[in-house]
Design a protein around this motif. Sequence first.
Motif, PDB file in Angstrom:
ATOM      1  N   PHE A   3       0.842  -1.203   0.000  1.00 24.74           N
ATOM      2  CA  PHE A   3       0.000   0.000   0.000  1.00 24.74           C
ATOM      3  C   PHE A   3       0.879   1.256   0.000  1.00 24.74           C
ATOM      4  O   PHE A   3       0.778   2.115  -0.883  1.00 24.74           O
ATOM      5  N   HIS A   4       1.746   1.364   0.984  1.00 23.11           N
ATOM      6  CA  HIS A   4       2.506   2.607   1.163  1.00 23.11           C
ATOM      7  C   HIS A   4       3.568   2.805   0.089  1.00 23.11           C
ATOM      8  O   HIS A   4       3.872   3.956  -0.271  1.00 23.11           O
ATOM      9  N   ASN A   5       4.111   1.727  -0.451  1.00 22.31           N
ATOM     10  CA  ASN A   5       5.120   1.878  -1.496  1.00 22.31           C
ATOM     11  C   ASN A   5       4.527   2.327  -2.826  1.00 22.31           C
ATOM     12  O   ASN A   5       5.269   2.672  -3.752  1.00 22.31           O
ATOM     13  N   ARG A   6       3.219   2.365  -2.916  1.00 22.67           N
ATOM     14  CA  ARG A   6       2.566   2.892  -4.113  1.00 22.67           C
ATOM     15  C   ARG A   6       2.235   4.378  -3.967  1.00 22.67           C
ATOM     16  O   ARG A   6       1.638   4.964  -4.857  1.00 22.67           O
ATOM     17  N   THR A   7       2.618   4.975  -2.849  1.00 19.82           N
ATOM     18  CA  THR A   7       2.409   6.407  -2.659  1.00 19.82           C
ATOM     19  C   THR A   7       3.745   7.140  -2.813  1.00 19.82           C
ATOM     20  O   THR A   7       4.814   6.550  -2.693  1.00 19.82           O
ATOM     21  N   ALA A   8       3.657   8.447  -3.083  1.00 17.26           N
ATOM     22  CA  ALA A   8       4.876   9.241  -3.300  1.00 17.26           C
ATOM     23  C   ALA A   8       5.712   9.331  -2.029  1.00 17.26           C
ATOM     24  O   ALA A   8       6.944   9.367  -2.088  1.00 17.26           O
ATOM     25  N   CYS A   9       5.055   9.403  -0.885  1.00 12.71           N
ATOM     26  CA  CYS A   9       5.769   9.364   0.384  1.00 12.71           C
ATOM     27  C   CYS A   9       4.801   8.985   1.492  1.00 12.71           C
ATOM     28  O   CYS A   9       3.593   9.183   1.378  1.00 12.71           O
ATOM     29  N   THR A  10       5.350   8.407   2.544  1.00  6.59           N
ATOM     30  CA  THR A  10       4.562   8.010   3.709  1.00  6.59           C
ATOM     31  C   THR A  10       5.098   8.734   4.931  1.00  6.59           C
ATOM     32  O   THR A  10       6.295   8.683   5.220  1.00  6.59           O
ATOM     33  N   MET A  11       4.213   9.424   5.640  1.00  9.26           N
ATOM     34  CA  MET A  11       4.610  10.117   6.859  1.00  9.26           C
ATOM     35  C   MET A  11       4.572   9.143   8.032  1.00  9.26           C
ATOM     36  O   MET A  11       3.580   8.445   8.237  1.00  9.26           O
ATOM     37  N   VAL A  12       5.668   9.096   8.778  1.00 12.78           N
ATOM     38  CA  VAL A  12       5.751   8.284   9.986  1.00 12.78           C
ATOM     39  C   VAL A  12       6.106   9.207  11.149  1.00 12.78           C
ATOM     40  O   VAL A  12       6.787  10.216  10.959  1.00 12.78           O
ATOM     41  N   PRO A  13       5.664   8.892  12.362  1.00 11.83           N
ATOM     42  CA  PRO A  13       5.799   9.857  13.446  1.00 11.83           C
ATOM     43  C   PRO A  13       7.136   9.873  14.174  1.00 11.83           C
ATOM     44  O   PRO A  13       7.433  10.828  14.885  1.00 11.83           O
ATOM     45  N   THR A  14       7.956   8.816  14.041  1.00 14.11           N
ATOM     46  CA  THR A  14       9.226   8.788  14.776  1.00 14.11           C
ATOM     47  C   THR A  14      10.344   8.240  13.888  1.00 14.11           C
ATOM     48  O   THR A  14      10.109   7.503  12.927  1.00 14.11           O
ATOM     49  N   HIS A  15      11.587   8.608  14.236  1.00 14.93           N
ATOM     50  CA  HIS A  15      12.752   8.098  13.511  1.00 14.93           C
ATOM     51  C   HIS A  15      12.914   6.596  13.733  1.00 14.93           C
ATOM     52  O   HIS A  15      13.360   5.877  12.824  1.00 14.93           O
ATOM     53  N   ALA A  16      12.545   6.118  14.922  1.00 13.91           N
ATOM     54  CA  ALA A  16      12.656   4.685  15.205  1.00 13.91           C
ATOM     55  C   ALA A  16      11.720   3.873  14.309  1.00 13.91           C
ATOM     56  O   ALA A  16      12.101   2.824  13.775  1.00 13.91           O
ATOM     57  N   LEU A  17      10.494   4.358  14.122  1.00 14.74           N
ATOM     58  CA  LEU A  17       9.550   3.650  13.256  1.00 14.74           C
ATOM     59  C   LEU A  17      10.024   3.707  11.808  1.00 14.74           C
ATOM     60  O   LEU A  17       9.893   2.726  11.064  1.00 14.74           O
ATOM     61  N   LYS A  18      10.587   4.830  11.410  1.00  9.23           N
ATOM     62  CA  LYS A  18      11.125   4.929  10.049  1.00  9.23           C
ATOM     63  C   LYS A  18      12.187   3.863   9.812  1.00  9.23           C
ATOM     64  O   LYS A  18      12.166   3.160   8.793  1.00  9.23           O
ATOM     65  N   ALA A  19      13.104   3.718  10.762  1.00  9.25           N
ATOM     66  CA  ALA A  19      14.166   2.714  10.617  1.00  9.25           C
ATOM     67  C   ALA A  19      13.594   1.302  10.570  1.00  9.25           C
ATOM     68  O   ALA A  19      14.035   0.461   9.777  1.00  9.25           O
ATOM     69  N   GLN A  20      12.588   1.035  11.429  1.00 14.12           N
ATOM     70  CA  GLN A  20      11.966  -0.293  11.459  1.00 14.12           C
ATOM     71  C   GLN A  20      11.296  -0.611  10.127  1.00 14.12           C
ATOM     72  O   GLN A  20      11.461  -1.702   9.573  1.00 14.12           O
ATOM     73  N   LEU A  21      10.537   0.342   9.605  1.00 13.87           N
ATOM     74  CA  LEU A  21       9.822   0.107   8.345  1.00 13.87           C
ATOM     75  C   LEU A  21      10.778   0.012   7.164  1.00 13.87           C
ATOM     76  O   LEU A  21      10.559  -0.789   6.241  1.00 13.87           O
ATOM     77  N   GLN A  22      11.844   0.799   7.177  1.00 13.31           N
ATOM     78  CA  GLN A  22      12.838   0.699   6.105  1.00 13.31           C
ATOM     79  C   GLN A  22      13.455  -0.700   6.077  1.00 13.31           C
ATOM     80  O   GLN A  22      13.678  -1.261   5.004  1.00 13.31           O
ATOM     81  N   SER A  23      13.693  -1.273   7.250  1.00 14.43           N
ATOM     82  CA  SER A  23      14.276  -2.619   7.316  1.00 14.43           C
ATOM     83  C   SER A  23      13.309  -3.672   6.783  1.00 14.43           C
ATOM     84  O   SER A  23      13.730  -4.772   6.408  1.00 14.43           O
ATOM     85  N   LEU A  24      12.025  -3.325   6.742  1.00 18.18           N
ATOM     86  CA  LEU A  24      10.995  -4.241   6.241  1.00 18.18           C
ATOM     87  C   LEU A  24      10.643  -3.976   4.781  1.00 18.18           C
ATOM     88  O   LEU A  24       9.706  -4.564   4.243  1.00 18.18           O
ATOM     89  N   GLY A  25      11.372  -3.054   4.130  1.00 18.17           N
ATOM     90  CA  GLY A  25      11.171  -2.819   2.709  1.00 18.17           C
ATOM     91  C   GLY A  25      10.268  -1.657   2.348  1.00 18.17           C
ATOM     92  O   GLY A  25       9.889  -1.510   1.182  1.00 18.17           O
ATOM     93  N   PHE A  26       9.925  -0.804   3.316  1.00 13.42           N
ATOM     94  CA  PHE A  26       9.116   0.381   3.018  1.00 13.42           C
ATOM     95  C   PHE A  26      10.016   1.467   2.427  1.00 13.42           C
ATOM     96  O   PHE A  26      11.131   1.696   2.907  1.00 13.42           O
ATOM     97  N   ASP A  27       9.515   2.161   1.406  1.00  8.45           N
ATOM     98  CA  ASP A  27      10.273   3.209   0.729  1.00  8.45           C
ATOM     99  C   ASP A  27       9.650   4.590   0.988  1.00  8.45           C
ATOM    100  O   ASP A  27       8.503   4.695   1.441  1.00  8.45           O
ATOM    101  N   ASN A  28      10.411   5.628   0.654  1.00  6.69           N
ATOM    102  CA  ASN A  28       9.899   7.012   0.633  1.00  6.69           C
ATOM    103  C   ASN A  28       9.242   7.426   1.949  1.00  6.69           C
ATOM    104  O   ASN A  28       8.126   7.965   1.961  1.00  6.69           O
ATOM    105  N   LEU A  29       9.926   7.175   3.043  1.00 10.45           N
ATOM    106  CA  LEU A  29       9.389   7.521   4.366  1.00 10.45           C
ATOM    107  C   LEU A  29       9.889   8.905   4.792  1.00 10.45           C
ATOM    108  O   LEU A  29      11.045   9.259   4.566  1.00 10.45           O
TER     109      LEU A  29
END
Length: 380
Positions: free
Chosen positions: A146-172
């Motif tokens: 879902f989120h990788n089909r959007t131009a960017c995804t807003m996440v509320p913390t740097h820790a969550l950004k790192a976690q999602l990036q490790s799971l293959g999420f882009d454009n955070l």
Amino acid sequence: MRIAVVTETWPPEVNGVALTLSKLIHLLNQRNHTIQLIRPKQDKHDAGSDQAGWTEILLKGLPIPRYPQLKLGLPSKNTLIKAWSHKRPDLVHIATEGPLGWSALQAAHVLRLPVTSDFRTNFASYSKHYGVGWLSKPIMAYLRKFHNRTACTMVPTHALKAQLQSLGFDNLRVVARGVDTQLFHPHQRSLALRQSWQADEKTTVLLSVGRLAAEKNLDLIVTTYQSLQKSGRTVKLVFAGDGPYRTTLQAHCPDAFFMGMCSHTQLAALYASADLFLFPSLTETFGNVTLEALASGTPVLAYDCAAASELVKDTHNGWLVQGEDPQRYVLKALEITQQPSTLQNARQHTHESIRQWDWREITNQVETLFRSTLMNCVKN
């Protein structure tokens, strides 16, 4: 900008997504952006809002299991294609990833509209608390798609950004939640409210705010409270909020005060009138209640995750517990309630510590992100 906002929850529903999204969108509207809100109709009397620079498209929805007061939007791709073909937005922002959000994503792609999204709820973590832990990986796979089909995804913390990036999420992009620092303020402290809890100046009032649900780790709050009682502390426990776990909590802790659902104004007084905010949740993507408690002058005891990792400065405006050990959490509560001065000293630093999370600054960040998304779309 003409911004179409898609969400499956909206006030008067009371939850972090609805309340924080509503505040953000109204502030964008006040800055002369035109808002088109797409959401499920909440009941037969729901006619939507009619105000300058604001329109609403209300669609059919179904009650969410265990939360019948909330609606899950039904697939509406064709309806949205028709609406956006007639009145084209500059940008589509999707706040929730349910059937309505997926329909909006598909419709936007058909019409070649730029799309941004929010990662607001950790559904994969919640699944294990409802006996469907095996769904965690499929849920995360869906969210990633879902989120990788959007131009960017807003996440509320740097820790969550790192976690999602490790799971293959882009454009955070990290965009924190905001707080109304004028409403949530230490001056809201109420002696009358404390008296209603049978609390005097020597009583330590423990507060929990949020949905009363299994995934919030609320049993640990009860355990902490009862451990403090057994150790001779003069304490009172207050729960604000409602949910499917309320009956269980009342059975386990009949002497706690259950305030039920509260308005923002009521919550401001609750936060400021407490002495320690207990937040042992391990499933949050952010946890806006942490921000509200600190703004209200109430120190926080939380695990070192989500918003607490970035908002709480250990021993300064609150306390962070490492790992997930419940015994450590209880022991830390016993330690910080041993001397009244410990909480009093922390209280002096709470409100000032979160001034940069005022909603005006957060709105600036979102506005800038929307504009850069549009600029990139034009370039491509």
